[in-house]
Scaffold this active site. Sequence first.
Site, PDB file in Angstrom:
ATOM      1  N   LYS A  83       0.751  -1.337  -0.057  1.00  0.00           N
ATOM      2  CA  LYS A  83      -0.161  -0.070  -0.268  1.00  0.00           C
ATOM      3  C   LYS A  83       0.987   1.392  -0.263  1.00  0.00           C
ATOM      4  CE  LYS A  83       1.127   1.247   4.709  1.00  0.00           C
ATOM      5  NZ  LYS A  83       1.791   2.557   4.750  1.00  0.00           N
TER       6      LYS A  83
ATOM      7  N   ASP B 160      -3.083  -0.907  10.860  1.00  0.00           N
ATOM      8  CA  ASP B 160      -2.376  -0.869   9.308  1.00  0.00           C
ATOM      9  C   ASP B 160      -3.951  -2.747   8.836  1.00  0.00           C
ATOM     10  OD1 ASP B 160      -2.125   1.404   8.888  1.00  0.00           O
ATOM     11  OD2 ASP B 160       0.432   0.902   7.973  1.00  0.00           O
TER      12      ASP B 160
END
Length: 287
Positions: A11, A136
């Site tokens: 990401k 996350d």
Amino acid sequence: MTQQLWPSPAKLNLFLYITGQRPNGYHDLQTLFQFVDYGDSLSFHLRADGNIVLTTPVEGVANEDNLVVRAARLLQKHAGITLGADISLQKHIPMGGGLGGGSSNAATVLVALNTLWACGLSDSELARLGVTLGADVPVFVMGHAAFAEGIGEILQPVEPQEKWYLVAHPGVSIPTPVIFGDPELTRNTAKRPVNVLLNTPYANDCEPIARKRFYEVEQLLSWLLEYAPSRLTGTGACVFAEFDTESAARQVLDKMPSWSRGFVAQGVNISPLHRFRDVWLRTAGKA
């Protein structure tokens, strides 16, 4: 089927602002997560004896501490599953780079084994489990580009442009506590609505600290900024430059300094993991 490669994408934090610090030391954030079509992959071979075995240990990380093993055991216990799994990890995402590799690995384990073990949990339930492993993890579990608040776990799906990125690693690893522990870190950026943030030039509050404390980051970012808008992702050490086309990104990749390494990937708003799962489920349904 069980030994197919399940994606574990990297990401980027397209922006990252620190809006406060909690008494427990955690920081409140406003950040924009987008996946890229590049990452690690995992394969799973189901076991009847309940054991969780990581067949590809990561150097310097005890298996019991590895997020892959912890995620599998967490799901196994929560869902009351008696099956186990041999898990193989093919690692491509650099560790300590701010690309979310460990969190993504944990999320892929949760999503894949929820499917393969037929646990029947929703993505939202898996995300609630995942946040206990790392802030996350939920965005990877939910599988959609997201505006995140809180410590990163309060997610709102968004649709940023799917640009091409040159993601570069300066050859150093930055432990997250080094950035968050720096007394000069900005911790009072004003909170703004997501529609304002999406239409404001993007920045990362961690970047000045990373550039100050790590010469390699400063050097690489300064070089990339000659070619395209470029920023730190997460707390670093990776940086990225954004382009409108793949060819433009690759032209700059070809010029990269010899002391750094990088890759070109496209930003994607639907995670490759979830695209893979959907295909897997359709195929399994036909079998």
